[in-house]
Design a protein around this motif. Structure first.
Motif, PDB file in Angstrom:
ATOM      1  N   LEU A   3       0.827  -1.210   0.000  1.00  0.00           N
ATOM      2  CA  LEU A   3       0.000   0.000   0.000  1.00  0.00           C
ATOM      3  C   LEU A   3       0.860   1.259   0.000  1.00  0.00           C
ATOM      4  CD1 LEU A   3      -2.825  -1.078   2.472  1.00  0.00           C
ATOM      5  CD2 LEU A   3      -2.938  -0.924  -0.016  1.00  0.00           C
ATOM      6  N   ASN A   4       1.960   1.233   0.728  1.00  0.00           N
ATOM      7  CA  ASN A   4       2.858   2.388   0.727  1.00  0.00           C
ATOM      8  C   ASN A   4       3.464   2.625  -0.647  1.00  0.00           C
ATOM      9  OD1 ASN A   4       2.498   3.136   3.398  1.00  0.00           O
ATOM     10  ND2 ASN A   4       4.136   1.795   4.144  1.00  0.00           N
ATOM     11  N   ALA A   5       3.802   1.534  -1.338  1.00  0.00           N
ATOM     12  CA  ALA A   5       4.354   1.676  -2.689  1.00  0.00           C
ATOM     13  C   ALA A   5       3.350   2.338  -3.619  1.00  0.00           C
ATOM     14  CB  ALA A   5       4.758   0.301  -3.222  1.00  0.00           C
ATOM     15  N   ILE A   6       2.066   1.992  -3.457  1.00  0.00           N
ATOM     16  CA  ILE A   6       1.031   2.602  -4.292  1.00  0.00           C
ATOM     17  C   ILE A   6       0.877   4.092  -3.957  1.00  0.00           C
ATOM     18  CG2 ILE A   6      -1.456   2.603  -4.776  1.00  0.00           C
ATOM     19  CD1 ILE A   6      -1.388  -0.461  -4.352  1.00  0.00           C
ATOM     20  N   LYS A   7       0.901   4.405  -2.657  1.00  0.00           N
ATOM     21  CA  LYS A   7       0.751   5.813  -2.241  1.00  0.00           C
ATOM     22  C   LYS A   7       1.894   6.678  -2.759  1.00  0.00           C
ATOM     23  CE  LYS A   7      -1.746   4.580   1.980  1.00  0.00           C
ATOM     24  NZ  LYS A   7      -1.644   4.432   3.456  1.00  0.00           N
ATOM     25  N   ASN A   8       3.060   6.061  -2.950  1.00  0.00           N
ATOM     26  CA  ASN A   8       4.241   6.828  -3.358  1.00  0.00           C
ATOM     27  C   ASN A   8       4.546   6.729  -4.847  1.00  0.00           C
ATOM     28  OD1 ASN A   8       4.851   7.716  -0.715  1.00  0.00           O
ATOM     29  ND2 ASN A   8       5.762   5.725  -0.226  1.00  0.00           N
ATOM     30  N   ILE A   9       3.589   6.284  -5.631  1.00  0.00           N
ATOM     31  CA  ILE A   9       3.795   6.184  -7.075  1.00  0.00           C
ATOM     32  C   ILE A   9       4.093   7.569  -7.665  1.00  0.00           C
ATOM     33  CG2 ILE A   9       2.500   5.902  -9.244  1.00  0.00           C
ATOM     34  CD1 ILE A   9       1.251   3.392  -8.017  1.00  0.00           C
ATOM     35  N   ASP A  10       5.078   7.602  -8.583  1.00  0.00           N
ATOM     36  CA  ASP A  10       5.452   8.895  -9.154  1.00  0.00           C
ATOM     37  C   ASP A  10       5.515   8.893 -10.680  1.00  0.00           C
ATOM     38  OD1 ASP A  10       7.653   7.338  -9.572  1.00  0.00           O
ATOM     39  OD2 ASP A  10       9.099   8.672  -8.575  1.00  0.00           O
ATOM     40  N   PHE A  11       4.866   7.886 -11.341  1.00  0.00           N
ATOM     41  CA  PHE A  11       4.917   7.922 -12.805  1.00  0.00           C
ATOM     42  C   PHE A  11       3.953   8.976 -13.351  1.00  0.00           C
ATOM     43  CE2 PHE A  11       1.917   4.343 -11.865  1.00  0.00           C
ATOM     44  CZ  PHE A  11       0.767   4.837 -12.466  1.00  0.00           C
ATOM     45  N   ASP A  12       4.264   9.471 -14.563  1.00  0.00           N
ATOM     46  CA  ASP A  12       3.460  10.530 -15.182  1.00  0.00           C
ATOM     47  C   ASP A  12       2.410   9.970 -16.134  1.00  0.00           C
ATOM     48  OD1 ASP A  12       4.881  12.633 -13.919  1.00  0.00           O
ATOM     49  OD2 ASP A  12       6.509  12.410 -15.385  1.00  0.00           O
ATOM     50  N   VAL A  13       2.716   8.827 -16.737  1.00  0.00           N
ATOM     51  CA  VAL A  13       1.799   8.227 -17.714  1.00  0.00           C
ATOM     52  C   VAL A  13       1.458   6.816 -17.261  1.00  0.00           C
ATOM     53  CG1 VAL A  13       1.491   7.530 -20.114  1.00  0.00           C
ATOM     54  CG2 VAL A  13       2.824   9.591 -19.583  1.00  0.00           C
ATOM     55  N   TRP A  14       0.168   6.546 -17.151  1.00  0.00           N
ATOM     56  CA  TRP A  14      -0.298   5.214 -16.735  1.00  0.00           C
ATOM     57  C   TRP A  14      -0.375   4.349 -17.988  1.00  0.00           C
ATOM     58  CZ3 TRP A  14      -4.431   4.887 -12.356  1.00  0.00           C
ATOM     59  CH2 TRP A  14      -4.412   3.615 -11.798  1.00  0.00           C
ATOM     60  N   ALA A  15       0.767   3.784 -18.370  1.00  0.00           N
ATOM     61  CA  ALA A  15       0.901   3.156 -19.686  1.00  0.00           C
ATOM     62  C   ALA A  15       0.719   1.638 -19.608  1.00  0.00           C
ATOM     63  CB  ALA A  15       2.290   3.468 -20.251  1.00  0.00           C
ATOM     64  N   TYR A  16       0.590   1.041 -20.793  1.00  0.00           N
ATOM     65  CA  TYR A  16       0.703  -0.417 -20.867  1.00  0.00           C
ATOM     66  C   TYR A  16       2.083  -0.842 -20.356  1.00  0.00           C
ATOM     67  CZ  TYR A  16      -3.325  -0.646 -24.096  1.00  0.00           C
ATOM     68  OH  TYR A  16      -4.553  -0.566 -24.673  1.00  0.00           O
ATOM     69  N   THR A  17       2.131  -2.010 -19.771  1.00  0.00           N
ATOM     70  CA  THR A  17       3.427  -2.594 -19.429  1.00  0.00           C
ATOM     71  C   THR A  17       3.734  -3.691 -20.450  1.00  0.00           C
ATOM     72  OG1 THR A  17       2.532  -4.339 -17.988  1.00  0.00           O
ATOM     73  CG2 THR A  17       2.948  -2.181 -16.994  1.00  0.00           C
ATOM     74  N   PRO A  18       4.961  -4.197 -20.495  1.00  0.00           N
ATOM     75  CA  PRO A  18       5.244  -5.328 -21.383  1.00  0.00           C
ATOM     76  C   PRO A  18       4.303  -6.499 -21.065  1.00  0.00           C
ATOM     77  CG  PRO A  18       7.289  -4.406 -20.536  1.00  0.00           C
ATOM     78  CD  PRO A  18       6.181  -3.742 -19.784  1.00  0.00           C
ATOM     79  N   SER A  19       3.936  -7.241 -22.078  1.00  0.00           N
ATOM     80  CA  SER A  19       2.979  -8.337 -21.894  1.00  0.00           C
ATOM     81  C   SER A  19       3.471  -9.385 -20.913  1.00  0.00           C
ATOM     82  CB  SER A  19       2.670  -8.986 -23.250  1.00  0.00           C
ATOM     83  OG  SER A  19       2.053  -8.075 -24.120  1.00  0.00           O
ATOM     84  N   GLU A  20       4.798  -9.565 -20.842  1.00  0.00           N
ATOM     85  CA  GLU A  20       5.371 -10.547 -19.923  1.00  0.00           C
ATOM     86  C   GLU A  20       5.538  -9.989 -18.509  1.00  0.00           C
ATOM     87  OE1 GLU A  20       8.944  -8.762 -22.186  1.00  0.00           O
ATOM     88  OE2 GLU A  20       6.789  -9.145 -22.488  1.00  0.00           O
ATOM     89  N   GLY A  21       5.223  -8.707 -18.318  1.00  0.00           N
ATOM     90  CA  GLY A  21       5.439  -8.042 -17.049  1.00  0.00           C
ATOM     91  C   GLY A  21       6.671  -7.155 -17.107  1.00  0.00           C
ATOM     92  N   THR A  22       6.732  -6.173 -16.228  1.00  0.00           N
ATOM     93  CA  THR A  22       7.876  -5.260 -16.234  1.00  0.00           C
ATOM     94  C   THR A  22       9.144  -6.003 -15.819  1.00  0.00           C
ATOM     95  OG1 THR A  22       7.591  -4.579 -13.933  1.00  0.00           O
ATOM     96  CG2 THR A  22       6.383  -3.321 -15.596  1.00  0.00           C
ATOM     97  N   LEU A  23      10.270  -5.566 -16.359  1.00  0.00           N
ATOM     98  CA  LEU A  23      11.541  -6.185 -15.973  1.00  0.00           C
ATOM     99  C   LEU A  23      11.822  -5.942 -14.484  1.00  0.00           C
ATOM    100  CD1 LEU A  23      14.115  -7.700 -16.664  1.00  0.00           C
ATOM    101  CD2 LEU A  23      15.134  -5.505 -17.376  1.00  0.00           C
ATOM    102  N   ALA A  24      11.457  -4.764 -14.001  1.00  0.00           N
ATOM    103  CA  ALA A  24      11.699  -4.447 -12.588  1.00  0.00           C
ATOM    104  C   ALA A  24      10.988  -5.450 -11.675  1.00  0.00           C
ATOM    105  CB  ALA A  24      11.232  -3.029 -12.282  1.00  0.00           C
ATOM    106  N   TYR A  25       9.740  -5.764 -12.013  1.00  0.00           N
ATOM    107  CA  TYR A  25       8.994  -6.713 -11.169  1.00  0.00           C
ATOM    108  C   TYR A  25       9.522  -8.135 -11.337  1.00  0.00           C
ATOM    109  CZ  TYR A  25       5.148  -9.263  -8.995  1.00  0.00           C
ATOM    110  OH  TYR A  25       4.404 -10.097  -8.192  1.00  0.00           O
ATOM    111  N   ARG A  26       9.848  -8.512 -12.560  1.00  0.00           N
ATOM    112  CA  ARG A  26      10.363  -9.865 -12.774  1.00  0.00           C
ATOM    113  C   ARG A  26      11.734 -10.060 -12.111  1.00  0.00           C
ATOM    114  NH1 ARG A  26      11.276 -10.858 -18.001  1.00  0.00           N
ATOM    115  NH2 ARG A  26      10.845  -8.728 -18.683  1.00  0.00           N
ATOM    116  N   LEU A  27      12.511  -9.004 -12.025  1.00  0.00           N
ATOM    117  CA  LEU A  27      13.783  -9.084 -11.296  1.00  0.00           C
ATOM    118  C   LEU A  27      13.538  -9.299  -9.800  1.00  0.00           C
ATOM    119  CD1 LEU A  27      15.848  -6.295 -13.091  1.00  0.00           C
ATOM    120  CD2 LEU A  27      16.513  -8.713 -12.923  1.00  0.00           C
TER     121      LEU A  27
END
Length: 352
Positions: A3-27
């Protein structure tokens, strides 16, 4: 953390992510699974919209229409729905309450195997029974899958819920099975985040990843916000899971003890998850579960349970069995057992 990660989101564009998932999350997922000894890389992971999508993608990728999968029953009822969506035929194989729903003998599996058999699904620890498969049972399944060239799908939603110091063993821990194993997982249970709808499919089989990615591309992408939250969840300290384990062990022990002290009731002591399946001295679980909701009360309270018949495919199975989830605190569990004991004495279809 999520929940804290969601509250602190700082992206400007709510874009599509890669179909396989973001590299950051898969890492971050790779970090989590390798801590468990899975020895994977980010390219072994497809991020999915909940564990449910991981199951459907696994079925649609690995099993052709009209082909068969074997599932020990009782099993998670939605497997039937996912198989129907994929035009896959489920072949159930009975496990029994008398031995705590242990894996059926391999010889019984072999009786069901035909040229159309393509996979075996296990849920470990199990929903609905709470059974935790042993290394010996998984080694036996490994031998079977290699002999007949079958996929082994492992639904590991309840991995963190193992009790009494018992070891969780994944097919990922077995040597020589890399091309056969497909893991289906979710953040829903271990982080109490079922509304996030975030799961993943994991396999070291490159062809399965490549084919599964096509299904992932067809639904575009998993959610960006959910993956940001999921990445933060990986940093949840072990102390959190230790506290959860201690609490759920107490709840399990309370529920199993109370059930087995009720006349005519038998409940195995499960090794994991947060469910039990118990056998009651009743004529029909569906009728009993409806009766206790509609026609019974004790101190203006009653107990909601799931008839175990909904977790079986074999006709007539589970007619005296119910599933309960020990997701209440021990005071509420004890109150529920007080209520249930009186209900079983008053139920018109009582068999003792």
């Amino acid at each position: 953390g999520m929940l804290n990660a969601i509250k602190n989101i700082d992206f400007d564009v709510w874009a599509y992510t890669p179909s396989e998932g973001t590299l950051a999350y898969r890492l971050k997922l790779t970090e989590y699974y390798n801590k468990l000894g899975y020895n994977i890389k980010p390219e072994n992971i497809l991020v999915t919209v909940g564990g449910s999508e991981a199951i459907t993608i696994a079925m649609q990728t690995c099993v052709n229409e009209g082909d068969e999968i074997i599932i020990p029953e009782p099993f998670y009822a939605n497997y039937n729905g996912f198989a129907c969506m994929s035009n896959v035929v489920v072949k159930p194989i009975l496990s029994y309450i008398e031995n705590g729903f242990a894996l059926p003998p391999i010889a019984e599996f072999e009786k069901l195997i035909t040229e159309k058999t393509k996979a075996i699904i296990i849920c470990n620890p199990n929903n609905p029974t709470g059974y935790l498969y042993s290394r010996e049972e998984l080694e036996a399944l490994k031998t079977l899958c290699i002999k007949y060239d079958l996929f082994l799908f492992s639904d590991e939603a309840y991995r963190e819920f193992c009790y009494d110091g018992r070891e969780f063993i994944s097919p990922m821990h077995l040597d020589g099975l890399d091309e056969n194993v497909v893991i289906m997982d979710t953040v829903s249970k271990r982080y109490s985040a079922c509304g996030a709808r975030l799961g993943c499919l994991i396999t070291k089989n490159a062809e399965v990843i490549a084919s599964g990615l096509k299904f992932a591309q067809a639904r575009l992408s998993p959610g960006m916000v959910e993956q940001i939250a999921g990445a933060a969840a990986v940093d949840t300290p072990d102390s959190y899971f230790e506290k959860v384990n201690t609490e759920y062990t107490l709840r399990r022990d309370t529920l199993v003890s109370r059930l087995n002290n009720i006349e005519g009731v038998f409940c195995p002591n499960p090794g994991g998850a947060f469910y039990v399946v118990a056998k009651f001295p009743i004529d029909d679980a569906d009728k009993f579960c409806q009766w206790i909701l509609e026609d019974f009360e004790h101190n203006n309270q009653t107990v909601m349970m799931a008839p175990a018949t909904g977790f079986y495919s074999t006709a007539g199975s589970g007619k005296q069995e119910v599933r309960m989830a020990y997701v209440l605190n021990t005071d509420d569990l004890n109150s529920a057992m007080d209520c249930l004991e009186i209900a079983l004495q008053q139920y018109p279809g009582r068999t003792i």
